[in-house]
Scaffold this motif. Structure first.
Motif, short mmCIF file in Angstrom:
data_model
loop_
_atom_site.label_atom_id
_atom_site.label_comp_id
_atom_site.label_asym_id
_atom_site.label_seq_id
_atom_site.Cartn_x
_atom_site.Cartn_y
_atom_site.Cartn_z
N VAL A 238 -17.94 -69.29 -31.91
CA VAL A 238 -16.32 -69.24 -32.10
C VAL A 238 -15.83 -70.52 -32.12
O VAL A 238 -15.22 -71.09 -33.15
N ASN A 239 -15.84 -71.32 -30.97
CA ASN A 239 -15.19 -72.69 -30.91
C ASN A 239 -15.89 -73.97 -30.04
O ASN A 239 -15.58 -74.56 -29.24
N ASP A 240 -17.46 -73.60 -29.86
CA ASP A 240 -18.11 -74.23 -29.11
C ASP A 240 -18.40 -75.79 -29.78
O ASP A 240 -19.80 -75.83 -30.24
N SER A 241 -17.60 -76.12 -30.18
CA SER A 241 -17.81 -77.42 -30.87
C SER A 241 -16.52 -78.27 -30.75
O SER A 241 -15.52 -77.97 -30.56
N ALA A 242 -16.85 -79.80 -30.32
CA ALA A 242 -15.79 -80.66 -30.05
C ALA A 242 -14.82 -80.69 -31.32
O ALA A 242 -13.40 -80.79 -31.36
N LYS A 243 -15.47 -80.63 -32.57
CA LYS A 243 -14.89 -80.68 -33.84
C LYS A 243 -13.47 -79.61 -33.87
O LYS A 243 -12.52 -79.65 -34.17
N VAL A 244 -14.24 -78.33 -33.55
CA VAL A 244 -13.34 -76.87 -33.50
C VAL A 244 -12.26 -77.15 -32.62
O VAL A 244 -10.92 -77.06 -32.88
N LEU A 245 -12.56 -77.47 -31.43
CA LEU A 245 -11.61 -77.90 -30.32
C LEU A 245 -10.62 -78.70 -30.66
O LEU A 245 -9.35 -78.81 -30.35
#
Length: 313
Positions: A238-245
């Motif tokens: 879902v949001n397990d990336s630095a880019k998404v966060l």
């Protein structure tokens, strides 16, 4: 004519059949945690993408019992000296304002909570007596469930009861309703919050930038005189990336909301598929710190049921 927020809440998808029809064949099935998805949230989901990050948050899946996952992972009940009130941290208490949420997220850590016996209005005399004798408590957190699923009249009633306790200075709303049903931010609510003598803090629960609609950004602008924060849960796929966060933090800032916490998953039984390892979480966080100014980096924390949340880094 735009729907009222109550109409929006009532017209939510509430069964596997409704969801499969709406999403055109998605694999929704009924399990122990009931389905509930406001149409405004459903409309933001890409029906053609089975891995849509908004879809994954609300899609029920059956899992086998897993060691280390529990029905009550943060032990709220052990910190409830009075029904309807949770007191973990010395300076603040949490009130279970309602059992109702606008949306049922499949990683919810309170999905097995005994809400029936935690009615704060029914238990108010005991709650008020407890708070009157806890002079160190300066803040009340309204949670649940979600306090913004209550009517403005009921919220006003709760605020009036809190205001008479002189040493309580701050009221904090923990809410996901405001983002999944943006029309919930009514003028009546805003007028009420502007009149209270309490300092008002909102902690929104938003996990992905795509959850933030233009309507939410427009409506939340009217709350900017109050303190606006956001907490997320780190969720696999879902949001397990630095880019998404980082995209989320920047989108929040456009709405005058500061990123506050990103929680590691509370290990509620049934949410195993959302787990991100500590090692991976730390890697994401270190990269996130290079992408954002310090004031837009949320603190990565874990709730271990003690007297404070533990920083992961």
């Amino acid at each position: 004519m735009n729907k009222s927020w109550n109409e929006s809440a009532r017209s939510s998808l509430k069964s596997a059949n409704e969801c499969n029809e709406y999403f055109e064949g998605s694999a929704f099935k009924e399990f122990h945690f009931p389905i509930k998805i406001p149409l405004e949230f459903a409309e933001r989901i890409d029906k053609s993408d089975p891995l849509d990050p908004l879809m994954l948050q609300i899609l029920p899946k059956e899992v086998s019992a897993t060691e280390g996952f529990f029905d009550s992972p943060v032990s709220d009940e052990e910190h409830s000296p009075v029904k309807g009130l949770i007191h973990k941290y010395p300076s603040r208490v949490l009130l279970i304002a309602t059992s109702v949420c606008a949306i049922h997220c499949q990683y919810c850590f309170r999905q097995n909570f005994d809400y029936v016996s935690h009615d704060i209005l029914k238990n108010w005399p005991a709650i008020e007596n407890y708070l009157m004798n806890k002079k160190e408590v300066s803040e009340v957190v309204l949670s649940g469930g979600d306090p913004l699923t209550l009517s403005d009249k009921k919220i006003s009633k709760i605020l009036n009861k809190i205001e008479v306790i002189g040493h309580i200075k701050i009221v904090r709303f923990h809410t996901r309703t405001a983002v999944v049903i943006p029309s919930r931010i009514t003028q009546e609510l805003i007028d009420m919050l502007n009149k209270t003598k309490l300092k008002v803090v909102f902690v929104f629960h938003i996990n992905h930038a795509r959850e933030i609609s233009d309507e939410f950004m427009k409506n939340v602008e009217r709350l900017k005189t109050h303190t606006l924060l956001n907490q997320s849960v780190l969720l696999k796929d879902v949001n397990d990336s630095a880019k998404v966060l980082s995209e989320l933090s920047n989108k929040l800032f456009e709405s005058n909301i500061l990123p506050y916490y990103v929680h590691l998953l509370d290990k509620i039984s049934g949410a195993e598929r959302f787990l991100v390892s500590d090692k991976r979480a730390k890697e994401i966080y270190k990269t996130l710190q290079t992408l954002l100014p310090g004031y837009l980096v949320p603190r990565m924390v874990r709730d271990e049921g003690g007297d404070s949340k533990r920083l992961v880094l």
